[in-house]
Design an enzyme around this catalytic site. Structure first.
Site, PDB file in Angstrom:
ATOM      1  CG  ASP A  34      -0.804 -26.382 -31.651  1.00 13.36           C
ATOM      2  OD1 ASP A  34      -1.914 -26.231 -31.116  1.00 13.36           O
ATOM      3  OD2 ASP A  34      -0.508 -25.968 -32.787  1.00 13.36           O
ATOM      4  CG  ASP A  36       7.208 -49.372 -36.745  1.00  9.24           C
ATOM      5  OD1 ASP A  36       7.875 -48.375 -37.080  1.00  9.24           O
ATOM      6  OD2 ASP A  36       5.978 -49.344 -36.525  1.00  9.24           O
ATOM      7  CG  PHE A  76       3.001 -45.684 -41.862  1.00  4.58           C
ATOM      8  CD1 PHE A  76       1.783 -45.968 -41.273  1.00  4.58           C
ATOM      9  CD2 PHE A  76       3.233 -44.407 -42.360  1.00  4.58           C
ATOM     10  CE1 PHE A  76       0.814 -44.980 -41.167  1.00  4.58           C
ATOM     11  CE2 PHE A  76       2.265 -43.423 -42.258  1.00  4.58           C
ATOM     12  CZ  PHE A  76       1.051 -43.722 -41.649  1.00  4.58           C
ATOM     13  CB  THR A  77       2.557 -46.144 -47.553  1.00  4.18           C
ATOM     14  OG1 THR A  77       1.233 -46.679 -47.537  1.00  4.18           O
ATOM     15  CG2 THR A  77       3.566 -47.228 -47.869  1.00  4.18           C
ATOM     16  CB  ALA A  78       1.268 -41.043 -46.997  1.00  6.30           C
ATOM     17  CB  THR A 100      -1.592 -48.445 -46.536  1.00  3.41           C
ATOM     18  OG1 THR A 100      -0.315 -48.181 -45.944  1.00  3.41           O
ATOM     19  CG2 THR A 100      -1.390 -48.936 -47.954  1.00  3.41           C
ATOM     20  NE  ARG A 101      -5.249 -42.751 -43.409  1.00  6.74           N
ATOM     21  CZ  ARG A 101      -6.262 -42.665 -42.559  1.00  6.74           C
ATOM     22  NH1 ARG A 101      -6.080 -42.136 -41.377  1.00  6.74           N
ATOM     23  NH2 ARG A 101      -7.457 -43.105 -42.889  1.00  6.74           N
ATOM     24  CE  LYS A 113       2.767 -50.698 -35.233  1.00  4.73           C
ATOM     25  NZ  LYS A 113       3.833 -51.265 -36.042  1.00  4.73           N
TER      26      LYS A 113
END
Lengths: 681, 561
Positions: free
Chosen positions: A309, A346, A378-380, A382-383, A397
């Site tokens: 991949d 970040d 960042f959270t899963a 809210t993305r 962003k």
């Protein structure tokens, strides 16, 4: 490249050696010995030699003293072979123990109603059945393998992978699989049990490294047959020899015939064969890979085509900022500044790359009011991530659809065009918005991993073709393929296309390896000759693959191939060495046996061994000691460096073929000198 | 010495020059591209009534059936020759054991002769019985090689071809025309071809002598071409009627090896990779040159005990025809033992101990130095499989040959054949000693006697048929045991290699990559040669040490037996 669970186990770990000595004796059990035709034959004639020696002792025969020594060394030969296997198993056990320590005991909370997290009862972990649903909360060990059906939590999998950073496990999708022995760091999970206690991956791994469940692999069986045939040939040679000797007016003591037989049959490889196999498994486990069968490891050595991949394997899964593309009415600088602000805290590679690019382009300096900025991680769910400024501005962003939702689904033609363009070029568009207004897009680009090009070149030298699998369009795929140096690529790949590609390659007689994690990879994983499932993958993928990489590192395939090759090379090299040894042994023993009949045959005594007795004794001692001497090679494996088959063959022939011819001449001579110095014969 | 090497070089050149086009031609024949005898072929195949493609089992069954019928016919002819025509000398029927031995000998392409041809067999036996099998046993062997080549090259196939068709084509297009041409050449060169029994001659001293005659040229042609070797006369090609002059000698030697050599090239073409055929040609060639060098050196050096009363420059001339000299006798001895032919133009019993050993080793390696027509190639392929298996492991892949994986089944079958020579030679030889039959049959005591015994059983197991002489084989015991050895040495290889071909046929060949090691390069050729030598040495060194080597070292010490 892989994170190792347990520390390197030394070749001469005293504890392992001590147990191995004991095991070597216990392994004299005929049932176990019978699995190995060569060593079994050796044990049988050792029994015969023992009886003969006792008889000689009772009758006061002339060959008692030398016969006794030969008999002892015959038994040592068997013991040394057992010892080699025991050491290999011991090393496996040592590794298994570190796994076993993480296995959870005690009780699990079984939900009576999967939908109701408050209704549960305790059940012993050992009694858990597949299909039962359990609840695991923060701070607890996950008792067994399972699939998350509800909840999101971070899980510490260091027990299995050695990686200390927790990973997210959640219901649905490709991250729903959990492994027994890992622990929850936060939140809770409702898990459907997929493996009974004792059948989990951890258990399989333990069984594998301990050699308990080890089945002979196809190639090992073939080699065993060849060794058995050679043993038979030598049996015929030795059994008929007394008749030819009698023709020549001489007789050969049976004990000498036994010595000749044992030195001729391939005891060296026979004694080390299972150690080589176990050690191969051990090396695989050390690389954090579980093989469901030894067959898969062997097949790995034969791989012709490697399907990889793109994302995460050839390129960093994390993409790097390459450009700022504002929408109408926004300047590039404005966009860059907003993106820069959101990324200051970040720590992800993407975030850092945005800061870097912004500073490079516009020279922003760290704001004085940094401490007044409120960063939104960042959270899963809210993305997206972002920052709240003291003046009330909220900059975010994130993925375009997430941001679109945030700004209320306002359609922006220009934005859509940019996003589409970036996506079609193989990049990732990261949309930046301030309040309810979209500012523009950060172009995150795929970056080919450093060093991967060399890796592919290495594979090419080994005769392995690499094919990059990507969902990208052909144009992007081609550019990345060229940059990474893969031989071929499959663009706009779908599970069906993957499967089709594998079938096509296999129809041409090629062996195909691939790795995958998603459920939609399962058919391809099952179809591939070597399917490496990522441990983070879905249970379906793990079921379909024949190897499981606990580190979930797709480049691991390369290491697996190397382990497979090394396994076969070790077998071939030691077999060649073992057979080549026989030439010197003939030159030691034949003149010793026949010199009485034909004194002229002394010319065959090339080594100038002192006496017939010492010659025979030296040969049998050499034959036994060489097993011990080669244990390290059997355990570590013959050194393998990717090279063309011809040069590998020439090199190994030189070392193990020619070496096998020469070494025993030197070794037997040296032993003969010692034997005579000690007046043993 | 220089002219010797020149002759040997000339021979090698002529052999190569003849073998290359023949290899091409045979490939054409077996792929069905040569059809000038199609009507005859159709007629014969119609009689056989069997055209279907056969799997390996059916192919092997047809071969066994055909050989069994051939055996029954030949056995009957030999037993009943006194009741049949064309028996001018009025020879009696053969004893059961001699008939058994001879029938096995000729259907297995061995042509071991426990009998003296001109004093035992009627013309009918020679022509209808033996000569027929000279063609058919050779054609059977060639058919096996062709079927094996097809299996090796096939791609997921179940069939290896049709035995009857292959056998017919081999006989019709290759052996018959070849034998006819060669027989005519021999005739022109002075070899007799007549149905009369003998002529009376008056010697220089005035004495009357009866010279046996018969259909010699026709039988000699096929005996050489079909790697048969059974002579018309007892002393075979040392007889002036069977080998009148230097040119017949040269042609005979060419005929001995030409089909086996050509088969390496045929093989390359049949499998669609000429390099593989050339590699086998080279490996066999290395062994042949090595054998020639060793045997030539031994004979040129001669017997040190004779140095006092013979010209040492002449080498060892004992048992050799003066008209052929050392080099032509050595060339012949090497060619005939390498090719599983077995005809002789010098007495191998009189070779120096080490020279005789070379001849023995040629046979003990399993007759794979070009070997018998067809079967030499397949014997070599068994070694190729074993070599590939070991070598393949050392490059870190499951071993493969021609892209086909060599797995348990193939290794099992190939390893099984490693037992053929130890059983045929060592075990049967030991039984002969244990039962006392060896002691009564040998002519010499000591190590040379052992050499005589070992040679006989090596010759039978290798389906060679050459005799060391000095060994009385025509006894119920040896006739039976040698019969067993010949059957073992024939079908003990043919059945396993057909089974391997059947198994390989079903596999999908993988395309070669840098990871597959080439089976046509010098590394592999070297490895193949070494594997053959080491396997041979490990099996036979002990007994060779007690036979020819012991004799040689004793000779050096001045000890004779």
């Amino acid at each position: 490249m892989s994170k190792h669970v347990s520390a390197e186990i030394g070749l001469f770990e005293p504890a392992i050696l001590k147990t191995a000595v004991k095991q070597a004796v216990l392994k004299l059990n005929p049932k176990g010995l019978a699995r190995n035709p060569v060593i079994f034959s050796t044990a049988l004639v050792s029994v015969l030699a023992t009886i003969l020696t006792i008889r000689e002792g009772v009758t006061g025969g002339a060959t008692f003293w030398i016969g006794l020594q030969i008999t002892l060394w015959l038994w040592f030969t068997v013991l040394f072979a057992n010892f080699a296997e025991a050491v290999a198993e011991g090393r496996g056990k040592a590794r298994a123990d570190t796994f076993r320590a993480t296995r959870s005991k005690g009780h699990a909370r079984v939900l009576l109603d999967p939908a109701n997290r408050n209704l549960w009862e305790h059940e012993e972990v050992d009694l858990l059945e597949p299909g039962e649903v359990i609840l695991v909360e923060a701070g607890e060990l996950i008792p067994t393998d399972g699939e998350v059906i509800e909840g999101v939590a971070s899980v510490n999998e260091s027990a299995i992978t050695g990686e200390s950073a927790p990973v997210i496990r959640e219901a649905g999708g490709d991250r729903s699989s959990v492994t027994g022995g890992t622990s929850l760091v936060s939140d809770w999970l409702v898990i459907r049990v997929t493996a009974r206690s004792g059948e989990t991956f951890l258990d399989r791994m333990i069984a594998m490294v301990e050699g308990a469940k080890r089945q002979k692999t196809p190639n090992e069986i073939a080699l065993d047959i060849l060794l058995a045939a050679l043993t038979l040939v030598f049996l015929l040679v030795v059994v008929t020899l007394p008749f030819y000797a009698s023709w020549s007016g001489t007789s050969i003591p049976v004990i000498y015939l036994i010595a000749l037989f044992v030195t001729l049959i391939p005891t060296t490889i026979g004694g080390l064969l299972s150690a080589i196999g176990i050690a191969g498994m051990d090396r695989l486990v050390k690389a954090n890979v579980i093989a469901k069968s030894g067959r898969a490891v062997e097949a790995a050595g034969d791989i012709d085509v490697l399907l990889l991949d793109k994302t995460g394997t050839i390129t960093f899964g994390n993409r790097m900022a390459d450009a700022f593309e504002p929408v109408e009415g926004v300047s590039e600088r404005e966009l860059a500044e907003a993106a820069w602000l959101t990324s200051l805290a970040d720590e992800t590679p993407e975030g850092k790359s945005i800061v870097e690019l912004a500073v490079k382009k516009f020279g922003f300096a760290t704001p004085e009011n940094r401490e007044k900025l409120t960063f939104v991680p960042f959270t899963a769910q809210t993305r997206m991530s972002g920052v709240d400024l003291p003046d009330g501005r909220r900059i975010r962003k994130g993925a375009s659809d997430a941001i679109r939702e945030l700004v209320g689904g306002v359609h922006n033609e220009r934005l859509e065009a940019i996003v589409r363009r970036i996506a079609s070029a193989g990049g990732t568009p990261l949309v930046v918005a301030q309040g309810g207004t979209v500012l523009g897009v950060v172009y995150l680009k795929d970056i080919v991993k450093p060093g991967i090009r060399e890796r592919f070149a290495e594979l090419r030298r080994m005769g392995i073709r690499t094919v990059m699998i990507t969902g990208d369009n052909p144009l992007t795929a081609a550019s990345i393929a060229a940059e990474a140096g893969v031989d071929d690529f499959l663009a706009e790949a779908t599970p069906e296309k993957k499967l089709e590609l594998i079938r096509k390659e296999q129809a041409e007689g090629k062996l195909v390896a691939m790795c995958g994690d998603g459920s939609n990879d399962a058919p391809a994983l099952a179809q591939a000759d070597v399917g490496v499932a990522m441990n983070t993958g879905t249970p379906a993928a793990k079921e379909a693959g024949n190897l499981i990489d606990l580190d979930s590192d797709p480049t691991k395939l390369i290491e697996i191939v190397l382990v497979g090759k090394q396994l076969l090379i070790s077998r071939g090299a030691l077999t060649t060495f073992s057979i080549a040894n026989d030439v010197a042994k003939y030159f030691a023993i034949l003149p010793a046996l026949f010199i009485a009949a034909y004194p002229g045959l002394g010319v065959l005594n090339l080594m100038g061994l002192a006496s017939p007795e010492s010659a025979i004794l030296s040969a049998i001692i050499f034959n036994a000691l060489v097993i011990i001497a080669l244990i390290p090679i059997a355990l570590k494996g013959v050194r393998y460096q990717p090279a063309s088959a011809s040069s590998l063959l020439a090199r190994n022939m030189l070392i193990y073929g020619l070496g096998g011819l020469v070494v025993p001449f030197v070794g037997i001579k040296a032993i003969d000198l010692i034997v005579n110095a000690l007046r043993l014969a | 010495m220089q002219s010797d090497l020149l002759q040997a070089g000339l021979y090698a050149l002529a052999l190569f020059t003849a073998a290359v086009p023949l290899g091409w031609y045979m490939a054409k024949v077996f792929t069905g591209s040569i059809t000038f005898l199609a009507p005859v072929e159709r007629l014969l195949m119609g009689a056989a009534g069997e055209h279907r493609e056969q799997g390996w089992k059916a192919y092997a069954a047809s071969l066994l059936l055909f050989n069994a019928v051939g055996f029954a016919l030949l056995f009957s002819i030999l037993m009943l020759q006194h009741r049949m025509p064309l028996n001018p000398q009025g020879f009696d029927g053969l004893t059961w054991h001699l008939a058994l031995n001879t029938a096995i000998s000729f259907i297995t392409n061995t042509n071991w002769q426990s009998y003296g041809g001109e004093t035992t067999l009627s013309h009918l036996s020679q022509m209808m019985g033996l000569t027929t099998q000279n063609f058919l046993s050779a054609a059977s062997g060639m058919a096996v090689a062709v079927a094996v080549a097809r299996g090796f090259a096939a791609r997921q196939a179940r069939y290896l071809g049709n035995f009857w068709s292959d056998m017919t084509r081999g006989t019709l297009y290759i052996l018959l025309p070849g034998a006819i041409m060669l027989a005519l050449l021999f005739l022109a060169l002075g070899m007799p071809q007549t149905l009369s029994a003998s002529v009376e001659a008056t010697t220089l001293e005035g004495a009357k002598q009866t010279l046996s005659l018969g259909p010699v040229a026709s039988q000699v042609a096929i005996k050489q071409l079909g790697t048969n070797g059974g002579g018309f006369f007892n002393v075979n090609s040392a007889h002036p009627f069977e080998n009148p002059n230097a040119i017949t000698n040269f042609l005979s030697m060419l005929a001995i090896l030409v089909i086996p050599v050509a088969f390496t090239f045929t093989y390359g073409r049949l499998i669609g990779d000429k390099r593989q055929g050339r590699a086998l040609f080279a490996a066999m060639g290395i062994l042949l040159v090595a054998a020639f060098t060793a045997l030539y050196a031994a004979e040129r050096f001669g017997n040190p005990l004779h140095a006092a009363f013979s010209d040492p420059a002449g080498g060892n001339m004992e048992g050799k025809e003066v008209r052929f000299g050392v080099v032509n006798s050595v060339l012949w001895a090497v060619a005939t033992t390498a090719a599983s032919n077995g005809s002789v133009n010098a007495m191998h019993d009189s070779l120096t101990p080490l020279g005789g050993m070379v001849a023995m080793v040629n046979m003990q390696l399993g007759e794979i130095i070009y070997g018998g027509a067809g079967v030499g190639l397949t014997g070599m392929l068994l070694f190729v499989i074993l070599t590939v298996f070991l070598a393949g492991l050392m490059v870190g892949r499951t071993p493969e040959y021609l892209g086909k994986k060599i797995e348990s089944r193939e290794v099992k079958l190939a390893a099984l054949t490693l037992l053929v020579t130890p059983i045929g030679v060592l075990v049967l030889g030991a039984i002969a000693i244990a039962t006392g039959h060896a002691q009564t049959s040998v002519q010499d005591a000591g190590p040379h006697g052992l050499s005589e015994l070992i040679y006989v059983y090596s010759s039978a197991t290798g389906n060679n048929g050459s005799a060391f002489a000095g060994f009385t084989a025509n006894t119920p015991f040896h006739n039976t045991m040698l019969g067993l050895a010949m059957l073992l040495g024939r079908f003990g290889y043919i059945i396993p290699i057909l089974a391997i071909a059947g198994s390989l046929a079903t596999k999908t060949p993988a395309a070669a990559t840098a990871g597959t090691f080439p089976t046509h390069g010098p590394v592999f050729i070297t490895l193949l040669v070494l594997t053959i030598l080491i396997v041979g040495a490990l099996t036979f060194l002990p007994v060779l040490a007690l036979g020819p080597i012991a004799e040689h070292v004793s000779l050096l010490l001045g000890r004779t037996f």
